[in-house]
Motif scaffolding. Structure first.
Motif, PDB file in Angstrom:
ATOM      1  N   LEU A 146      -2.473   2.926  10.450  1.00  0.00           N
ATOM      2  CA  LEU A 146      -3.183   2.176  11.478  1.00  0.00           C
ATOM      3  C   LEU A 146      -2.389   0.947  11.921  1.00  0.00           C
ATOM      4  CD1 LEU A 146      -5.661   1.574  13.229  1.00  0.00           C
ATOM      5  CD2 LEU A 146      -6.674   0.419  11.240  1.00  0.00           C
ATOM      6  N   ILE A 147      -2.058   0.073  10.991  1.00  0.00           N
ATOM      7  CA  ILE A 147      -1.398  -1.177  11.370  1.00  0.00           C
ATOM      8  C   ILE A 147       0.006  -0.942  11.911  1.00  0.00           C
ATOM      9  CG2 ILE A 147      -0.426  -1.699   9.083  1.00  0.00           C
ATOM     10  CD1 ILE A 147      -1.200  -4.650   9.627  1.00  0.00           C
ATOM     11  N   ALA A 162     -10.986  -4.001   7.527  1.00  0.00           N
ATOM     12  CA  ALA A 162     -10.082  -3.629   6.435  1.00  0.00           C
ATOM     13  C   ALA A 162      -8.733  -4.330   6.542  1.00  0.00           C
ATOM     14  CB  ALA A 162      -9.900  -2.121   6.392  1.00  0.00           C
ATOM     15  N   LEU A 163      -8.122  -4.342   7.723  1.00  0.00           N
ATOM     16  CA  LEU A 163      -6.798  -4.946   7.854  1.00  0.00           C
ATOM     17  C   LEU A 163      -6.850  -6.443   7.595  1.00  0.00           C
ATOM     18  CD1 LEU A 163      -5.254  -3.070  10.915  1.00  0.00           C
ATOM     19  CD2 LEU A 163      -5.000  -2.570   8.483  1.00  0.00           C
ATOM     20  N   ALA A 164      -7.892  -7.097   8.092  1.00  0.00           N
ATOM     21  CA  ALA A 164      -8.023  -8.537   7.862  1.00  0.00           C
ATOM     22  C   ALA A 164      -8.169  -8.846   6.380  1.00  0.00           C
ATOM     23  CB  ALA A 164      -9.221  -9.084   8.634  1.00  0.00           C
ATOM     24  N   ASP A 165      -8.798  -7.940   5.657  1.00  0.00           N
ATOM     25  CA  ASP A 165      -8.998  -8.130   4.217  1.00  0.00           C
ATOM     26  C   ASP A 165      -7.876  -7.523   3.385  1.00  0.00           C
ATOM     27  OD1 ASP A 165     -11.371  -9.425   4.771  1.00  0.00           O
ATOM     28  OD2 ASP A 165     -12.609  -7.631   4.492  1.00  0.00           O
ATOM     29  N   ASP A 166      -6.847  -7.005   4.050  1.00  0.00           N
ATOM     30  CA  ASP A 166      -5.723  -6.357   3.371  1.00  0.00           C
ATOM     31  C   ASP A 166      -6.189  -5.214   2.478  1.00  0.00           C
ATOM     32  OD1 ASP A 166      -2.985  -6.012   2.988  1.00  0.00           O
ATOM     33  OD2 ASP A 166      -3.001  -7.173   1.134  1.00  0.00           O
ATOM     34  N   GLU A 167      -7.206  -4.503   2.933  1.00  0.00           N
ATOM     35  CA  GLU A 167      -7.705  -3.342   2.208  1.00  0.00           C
ATOM     36  C   GLU A 167      -6.979  -2.095   2.686  1.00  0.00           C
ATOM     37  OE1 GLU A 167      -9.709  -3.400  -0.277  1.00  0.00           O
ATOM     38  OE2 GLU A 167     -10.229  -5.527  -0.178  1.00  0.00           O
ATOM     39  N   PHE A 168      -6.857  -1.139   1.794  1.00  0.00           N
ATOM     40  CA  PHE A 168      -6.166   0.103   2.125  1.00  0.00           C
ATOM     41  C   PHE A 168      -6.979   0.927   3.119  1.00  0.00           C
ATOM     42  CE2 PHE A 168      -5.249   4.652   0.970  1.00  0.00           C
ATOM     43  CZ  PHE A 168      -3.988   4.688   1.537  1.00  0.00           C
ATOM     44  N   VAL A 169      -6.348   1.348   4.197  1.00  0.00           N
ATOM     45  CA  VAL A 169      -6.967   2.235   5.178  1.00  0.00           C
ATOM     46  C   VAL A 169      -6.366   3.619   4.977  1.00  0.00           C
ATOM     47  CG1 VAL A 169      -7.347   2.732   7.626  1.00  0.00           C
ATOM     48  CG2 VAL A 169      -7.303   0.358   6.825  1.00  0.00           C
ATOM     49  N   ALA A 170      -7.140   4.507   4.412  1.00  0.00           N
ATOM     50  CA  ALA A 170      -6.643   5.859   4.141  1.00  0.00           C
ATOM     51  C   ALA A 170      -6.445   6.622   5.445  1.00  0.00           C
ATOM     52  CB  ALA A 170      -7.630   6.603   3.244  1.00  0.00           C
ATOM     53  N   PHE A 171      -5.470   7.522   5.433  1.00  0.00           N
ATOM     54  CA  PHE A 171      -5.249   8.405   6.584  1.00  0.00           C
ATOM     55  C   PHE A 171      -5.153   9.824   6.065  1.00  0.00           C
ATOM     56  CE2 PHE A 171      -2.809  10.798   9.649  1.00  0.00           C
ATOM     57  CZ  PHE A 171      -3.355  10.382  10.856  1.00  0.00           C
ATOM     58  N   ASP A 172      -5.962  10.719   6.617  1.00  0.00           N
ATOM     59  CA  ASP A 172      -5.917  12.111   6.189  1.00  0.00           C
ATOM     60  C   ASP A 172      -6.098  13.028   7.389  1.00  0.00           C
ATOM     61  OD1 ASP A 172      -8.713  12.334   6.751  1.00  0.00           O
ATOM     62  OD2 ASP A 172      -9.191  11.589   4.743  1.00  0.00           O
ATOM     63  N   LYS A 173      -6.138  14.313   7.120  1.00  0.00           N
ATOM     64  CA  LYS A 173      -6.163  15.309   8.187  1.00  0.00           C
ATOM     65  C   LYS A 173      -7.425  15.229   9.047  1.00  0.00           C
ATOM     66  CE  LYS A 173      -3.223  18.561   5.619  1.00  0.00           C
ATOM     67  NZ  LYS A 173      -2.134  18.874   6.573  1.00  0.00           N
ATOM     68  N   THR A 174      -8.501  14.655   8.512  1.00  0.00           N
ATOM     69  CA  THR A 174      -9.725  14.545   9.314  1.00  0.00           C
ATOM     70  C   THR A 174      -9.569  13.533  10.442  1.00  0.00           C
ATOM     71  OG1 THR A 174     -10.696  12.806   7.928  1.00  0.00           O
ATOM     72  CG2 THR A 174     -11.121  15.107   7.284  1.00  0.00           C
ATOM     73  N   MET A 175      -8.532  12.700  10.389  1.00  0.00           N
ATOM     74  CA  MET A 175      -8.302  11.704  11.441  1.00  0.00           C
ATOM     75  C   MET A 175      -7.321  12.182  12.483  1.00  0.00           C
ATOM     76  SD  MET A 175      -8.081   8.412   8.941  1.00  0.00           S
ATOM     77  CE  MET A 175      -9.489   7.892   7.956  1.00  0.00           C
ATOM     78  N   HIS A 205       0.810  -1.213   0.000  1.00  0.00           N
ATOM     79  CA  HIS A 205       0.000   0.000   0.000  1.00  0.00           C
ATOM     80  C   HIS A 205       0.849   1.271   0.000  1.00  0.00           C
ATOM     81  CE1 HIS A 205      -3.672  -2.312   0.370  1.00  0.00           C
ATOM     82  NE2 HIS A 205      -3.168  -2.979   1.394  1.00  0.00           N
ATOM     83  N   ASP A 206       1.876   1.286  -0.845  1.00  0.00           N
ATOM     84  CA  ASP A 206       2.658   2.498  -1.093  1.00  0.00           C
ATOM     85  C   ASP A 206       3.210   3.110   0.195  1.00  0.00           C
ATOM     86  OD1 ASP A 206       3.811   4.442  -2.719  1.00  0.00           O
ATOM     87  OD2 ASP A 206       2.082   5.793  -2.519  1.00  0.00           O
ATOM     88  N   TYR A 207       3.676   2.253   1.090  1.00  0.00           N
ATOM     89  CA  TYR A 207       4.307   2.697   2.335  1.00  0.00           C
ATOM     90  C   TYR A 207       3.340   3.477   3.230  1.00  0.00           C
ATOM     91  CZ  TYR A 207       8.849   1.069   0.712  1.00  0.00           C
ATOM     92  OH  TYR A 207       9.902   0.285   0.295  1.00  0.00           O
TER      93      TYR A 207
END
Length: 437
Positions: free
Chosen positions: A343-344, A416-429, A337-339
């Motif tokens: 979360l993980i 998401a992590l169990a499914d290896d899906e990308f968890v986005a992180f942005d300023k709203t978090m 996931h592009d570094y």
């Protein structure tokens, strides 16, 4: 199978080469450097080992091959890193910080900046090139770094300011705890990345940017910090007094996004800190097991044959295995996931460093009072293990808050992590709990 924990032949060679370096080159300097009271002198004692690490491609193994780096995947970095950390996690931290200082240039720098800074790091004929990472600031009111992304204006959050003046930025303020920044002689690393407030009227979610600070910049002083652990890694205070940095040294993609750089960097280093805990706990476990196989405590047989000792060491061994695979999972996620693994990476760092600190102490309980004897390795291993939950974005400050911010976001998918899906992180978090209710 998609899931396979078997190392490839190349990974086995990588592990074996790293283990040979750690035991044959690094280990002979560790005791003297760890016991040296002067922190700068202690770091200087590691210089020959660092030069050899540079020659072997370890010092910049995490940088892309196109710029002269080792081009290792994140999983491969951990495989090699565990071997270094089992001997000394402080030295491994020095290598880690090379990545923390330059990978943001790879992520967000212009092509000119990538050429200028990455290639310089990987082509040093002296094999001594060192990179610093400067985020943390001194405790005080205001002060510290845990709430770096607080939405309030200066002086809340990051306190070092960078004011534009023509073709330069003028930096003022102090950093405390940055690693590698003082270099081999206490006068500066070859280059350091520095997070500063470029807009004093905005909070950390908008007003932070990153600068490349080059060795020899006037108006910069360094003071080494003496620590209880990680003594082979050089941490320092930096004082900026009207220090002038070229505007061309602002890492372009971080303009107003220094907060995202911090979170992404500490996501990358999360499993590295986790594997450091694995390496330290592994050394404690192996030493305790060796002790238990021969020590009788006055009984008829060695204590390994008693239930309590066997149960405790079995639990420790299981924790080491659990944490190693969590680190591999986190590193694999970063590779896919592009570094990005905000979360993980945080979860991995928190759980591994805290579980395995307890594991080191459990090993000491097996050995008993003999573990306090400094001719055995446990005293140093305990000090090293104690550092891991506290450094690299402390678990109680920045790491758990990042997890909290993501989980509290209405769009978060708990699977998401169990499914290896990308968890986005942005300023709203960001900013969660940075302003007391």
């Amino acid at each position: 199978m998609a899931i396979d924990f078997t190392l490839t032949d190349a990974q086995r060679r990588l592990r074996d080469d790293a283990r040979e370096f750690a035991t044959q080159v690094l280990a002979p300097v560790v005791r003297q450097a760890d016991e040296e009271p002067d922190p700068l002198r202690a770091f200087q004692l590691t210089r020959p080992a660092y030069v050899e690490a540079y020659k072997q491609g370890i010092a910049f193994c995490m940088l892309p091959g196109e710029y002269g780096g080792g081009g290792l995947s994140n999983v491969d970095v951990l495989i090699a890193g565990e071997e270094l950390c089992a001997v000394d996690p402080g030295f491994a931290c020095t290598v880690l910080v090379n990545g923390l200082g330059l990978m943001p240039v790879w992520y967000w720098g212009s092509d000119e900046q990538k050429d200028r800074f990455l290639r310089a790091a990987t082509s040093d004929p002296a094999c001594e090139y060192l990179v610093g990472y400067a985020v943390s600031e001194p405790a005080g009111s205001p002060g510290g770094t845990a709430n770096f992304d607080a939405p309030l204006a200066h002086p809340v959050g990051i306190g070092v300011t960078a004011r534009r003046d023509g073709d330069e930025y003028v930096l003022n303020g102090r950093k405390f705890w940055p690693c590698n920044v003082a270099g081999w002689d206490g006068r500066g690393a070859d280059v350091s990345i520095v997070i500063a407030r470029t807009d004093t009227g905005k909070g950390g979610t908008e007003g932070l940017s990153a600068f490349m600070l080059e060795r020899g910049t006037p108006g910069v002083e360094y003071r080494l910090i003496s620590k209880i652990g990680h003594r082979l890694a050089p941490n320092a205070e930096i004082v900026f007094t009207d220090a002038r940095v070229p505007a061309a040294n602002l890492v372009e993609g971080t303009r107003g996004n220094g907060d995202l750089l911090i979170n992404r960097n500490f996501a990358w280093s999360g499993p590295v800190a986790g594997i450091a805990a694995v390496g330290v706990a592994r050394s404690a476990y192996e030493a305790a097991l060796d002790f238990a196989r021969t020590y009788t405590a006055g009984g008829p047989r060695p204590i390994i044959h008693y239930q309590n000792v066997g149960y405790v060491l079995g639990d420790v061994a299981a924790r080491i295995e659990m944490c190693r695979y969590f680190c591999w999972k986190a590193a694999h996620y970063l590779d896919r996931h592009d570094y990005h693994g905000e979360l993980i990476g945080a979860m991995c760092k928190i759980q591994c460093t805290e579980l395995l600190f307890d594991a080191v102490y459990k090993c000491m309980q097996v050995v008993g009072v003999n573990s306090v004897d400094r001719t055995r390795p446990f005293e140093k291993l305990l000090r090293e293990a104690a550092v891991l939950p506290l450094y690299d974005a402390g678990n109680f400050g920045m790491q758990r808050r990042r997890v909290h911010g993501i989980l509290a976001h209405p769009g978060f998918d708990p699977r998401a992590l169990a499914d290896d899906e990308f968890v986005a992180f942005d300023k709203t978090m960001e900013t969660i709990d940075t302003v007391p209710a």
